[in-house]
Write a protein that holds these residues in place. Structure first.
Motif, PDB file in Angstrom:
ATOM      1  N   UNK A 100       0.839  -1.201   0.000  1.00 53.93           N
ATOM      2  CA  UNK A 100       0.000   0.000   0.000  1.00 53.93           C
ATOM      3  C   UNK A 100       0.874   1.251   0.000  1.00 53.93           C
ATOM      4  N   UNK A 101       0.331   2.396  -0.443  1.00 50.88           N
ATOM      5  CA  UNK A 101       1.127   3.636  -0.429  1.00 50.88           C
ATOM      6  C   UNK A 101       1.713   3.973   0.934  1.00 50.88           C
ATOM      7  N   UNK A 102       0.991   3.644   2.012  1.00 51.59           N
ATOM      8  CA  UNK A 102       1.530   3.911   3.346  1.00 51.59           C
ATOM      9  C   UNK A 102       2.780   3.080   3.604  1.00 51.59           C
ATOM     10  N   UNK A 103       2.809   1.828   3.125  1.00 53.70           N
ATOM     11  CA  UNK A 103       4.002   1.003   3.279  1.00 53.70           C
ATOM     12  C   UNK A 103       5.140   1.495   2.393  1.00 53.70           C
ATOM     13  N   UNK A 104       4.805   2.029   1.223  1.00 55.80           N
ATOM     14  CA  UNK A 104       5.844   2.598   0.353  1.00 55.80           C
ATOM     15  C   UNK A 104       6.525   3.771   1.045  1.00 55.80           C
ATOM     16  N   UNK A 105       5.737   4.597   1.738  1.00 60.93           N
ATOM     17  CA  UNK A 105       6.330   5.687   2.522  1.00 60.93           C
ATOM     18  C   UNK A 105       7.252   5.147   3.606  1.00 60.93           C
ATOM     19  N   UNK A 106       6.898   4.003   4.174  1.00 60.58           N
ATOM     20  CA  UNK A 106       7.780   3.369   5.139  1.00 60.58           C
ATOM     21  C   UNK A 106       9.080   2.917   4.517  1.00 60.58           C
ATOM     22  N   UNK A 107       9.046   2.583   3.231  1.00 57.78           N
ATOM     23  CA  UNK A 107      10.280   2.229   2.533  1.00 57.78           C
ATOM     24  C   UNK A 107      11.255   3.385   2.433  1.00 57.78           C
ATOM     25  N   UNK A 108      10.739   4.611   2.363  1.00 57.91           N
ATOM     26  CA  UNK A 108      11.622   5.786   2.372  1.00 57.91           C
ATOM     27  C   UNK A 108      12.301   5.939   3.732  1.00 57.91           C
ATOM     28  N   UNK A 109      11.555   5.720   4.795  1.00 59.42           N
ATOM     29  CA  UNK A 109      12.099   5.921   6.144  1.00 59.42           C
ATOM     30  C   UNK A 109      13.159   4.892   6.505  1.00 59.42           C
ATOM     31  N   UNK A 110      13.097   3.713   5.885  1.00 61.91           N
ATOM     32  CA  UNK A 110      14.035   2.649   6.249  1.00 61.91           C
ATOM     33  C   UNK A 110      15.425   2.852   5.652  1.00 61.91           C
ATOM     34  N   UNK A 111      15.580   3.828   4.746  1.00 62.82           N
ATOM     35  CA  UNK A 111      16.879   4.084   4.093  1.00 62.82           C
ATOM     36  C   UNK A 111      17.365   5.467   4.518  1.00 62.82           C
ATOM     37  N   UNK A 112      18.636   5.601   4.939  1.00 61.43           N
ATOM     38  CA  UNK A 112      19.154   6.926   5.318  1.00 61.43           C
ATOM     39  C   UNK A 112      19.124   7.907   4.142  1.00 61.43           C
ATOM     40  N   UNK A 113      18.988   9.186   4.474  1.00 62.54           N
ATOM     41  CA  UNK A 113      18.882  10.219   3.448  1.00 62.54           C
ATOM     42  C   UNK A 113      20.138  10.283   2.587  1.00 62.54           C
ATOM     43  N   UNK A 114      21.310  10.166   3.203  1.00 66.88           N
ATOM     44  CA  UNK A 114      22.553  10.246   2.443  1.00 66.88           C
ATOM     45  C   UNK A 114      22.682   9.091   1.451  1.00 66.88           C
ATOM     46  N   UNK A 115      22.142   7.940   1.818  1.00 66.63           N
ATOM     47  CA  UNK A 115      22.176   6.817   0.879  1.00 66.63           C
ATOM     48  C   UNK A 115      21.257   7.079  -0.309  1.00 66.63           C
ATOM     49  N   UNK A 116      20.089   7.675  -0.038  1.00 67.43           N
ATOM     50  CA  UNK A 116      19.202   8.059  -1.144  1.00 67.43           C
ATOM     51  C   UNK A 116      19.901   9.053  -2.068  1.00 67.43           C
ATOM     52  N   UNK A 117      20.548  10.051  -1.488  1.00 65.49           N
ATOM     53  CA  UNK A 117      21.238  11.065  -2.300  1.00 65.49           C
ATOM     54  C   UNK A 117      22.328  10.426  -3.142  1.00 65.49           C
ATOM     55  N   UNK A 118      23.044   9.475  -2.569  1.00 68.55           N
ATOM     56  CA  UNK A 118      24.114   8.800  -3.300  1.00 68.55           C
ATOM     57  C   UNK A 118      23.556   8.042  -4.495  1.00 68.55           C
ATOM     58  N   UNK A 119      22.470   7.312  -4.295  1.00 67.99           N
ATOM     59  CA  UNK A 119      21.869   6.550  -5.394  1.00 67.99           C
ATOM     60  C   UNK A 119      21.288   7.477  -6.462  1.00 67.99           C
ATOM     61  N   UNK A 120      20.588   8.523  -6.036  1.00 66.69           N
ATOM     62  CA  UNK A 120      19.970   9.444  -6.995  1.00 66.69           C
ATOM     63  C   UNK A 120      21.038  10.168  -7.811  1.00 66.69           C
ATOM     64  N   UNK A 121      22.111  10.586  -7.170  1.00 70.69           N
ATOM     65  CA  UNK A 121      23.163  11.296  -7.886  1.00 70.69           C
ATOM     66  C   UNK A 121      23.842  10.379  -8.902  1.00 70.69           C
ATOM     67  N   UNK A 122      24.044   9.105  -8.542  1.00 72.00           N
ATOM     68  CA  UNK A 122      24.664   8.163  -9.484  1.00 72.00           C
ATOM     69  C   UNK A 122      23.807   8.000 -10.737  1.00 72.00           C
ATOM     70  N   UNK A 123      22.504   7.881 -10.566  1.00 73.36           N
ATOM     71  CA  UNK A 123      21.607   7.755 -11.722  1.00 73.36           C
ATOM     72  C   UNK A 123      21.510   9.065 -12.495  1.00 73.36           C
TER      73      UNK A 123
END
Length: 281
Positions: A64-87
């Motif tokens: 569900x969309x609420x669980x997808x939002x939980x997927x964002x919280x389970x990953x640190x912000x810096x790791x998200x930035x690293x992945x997004x910048x690589x792509x």
């Protein structure tokens, strides 16, 4: 006419006026740019959330969309930035290289019928070849750095740019071309001052399409060989049955594509407003 009839008529008139005002306000609200798509998106999210809860769909099948939002919280912000910048880095590099290569090729195709008959079938063959099938070969040939991923991105974004730009260059009125040649204008002036202004709407139409394809190309390359990036993150999450994290990565890719699409649209609106229809300026 009695007093009661007069009061009823006035109240009915006031009621009709209020209804007309509400209808006009609602009509203007629905015509507001972005409001109807946003409302549709919200309805889809609500239906999605309700369906997952009512039918008790397992989260590893469709979270569900609420669980997808939980997927964002389970990953640190810096790791998200690293992945997004690589792509984003690979997507923009491939996009820029594709633009630099496709514009001269489009000019050659528009200027020479012989080159058009010789090169265009090759471009069609390259576009018809599935990039997913060619990607492993490119990785083996060029290594595992950014270069093969940039090449894969170029292969996906190159064809729409060439075709649309060539179509725009060929859309120039023939009488203007004949006039410039009768005045012995240089070829470069004919291209830059006559052909390209007519091709600008076509070019930006291809740029908007290609910038989203660049993100797809970067993700396809990350599926084949990468150690970071949103595509790599999605593949890794699904292999570990972290479906909500994979959906979160998918949401990030969609947002990235939409942002890049809007940047290209704003660039056209800022630098070439005359190339847009009047209702879109």
């Amino acid at each position: 006419m009695t007093m009661s009839d007069t009061s009823e008529a006035s109240s009915s008139s006031a009621r009709h006026e209020v209804e007309f005002t509400w209808r006009r306000t609602a009509r203007r609200a629905f015509r507001a740019p972005g409001l109807l798509p946003a409302a549709t998106f919200i309805v889809v999210l609500l239906v999605w959330e309700a369906s997952c809860r009512i039918f008790q769909i397992p989260p590893f099948v469709l979270p569900a969309p609420s669980r997808v939002l939980g997927g964002f919280d389970s990953i640190p912000v810096m790791r998200w930035i690293d992945h997004v910048w690589a792509t984003l880095r690979v997507a923009l590099l491939g996009y820029v290289v594709s633009i630099v290569v496709s514009l001269p090729v489009a000019v050659m195709l528009a200027r020479s019928a012989v080159l058009s008959r010789a090169i265009y079938p090759i471009l069609v063959v390259v576009q018809s070849t599935p990039v997913v099938a060619v990607a492993p070969i490119i990785i083996v040939a060029l290594g595992s750095g950014d270069l093969p991923r940039v090449v894969i991105t170029c292969l996906i974004t190159f064809f729409p740019l060439v075709v649309s730009t060539t179509t725009g260059l060929m859309a120039t009125p023939p009488e203007l071309i004949e006039l410039s040649r009768s005045l012995r204008a240089p070829v470069m002036r004919e291209i830059t001052q006559i052909r390209f202004p007519y091709a600008v709407p076509y070019i930006f139409s291809a740029l908007r399409i290609s910038v989203t394809l660049a993100v797809i190309g970067a993700v396809v390359a990350e599926f084949v060989a990468a150690e970071k990036g949103v595509g790599y993150f999605i593949q890794f999450s699904t292999s570990m049955f972290q479906v909500q994290q994979a959906w979160a990565g998918l949401v990030v890719l969609v947002l990235l594509s939409l942002i890049l699409f809007q940047i290209v649209t704003l660039a056209q609106r800022f630098w070439f407003p005359w190339s847009l229809p009047k209702e879109r300026i």
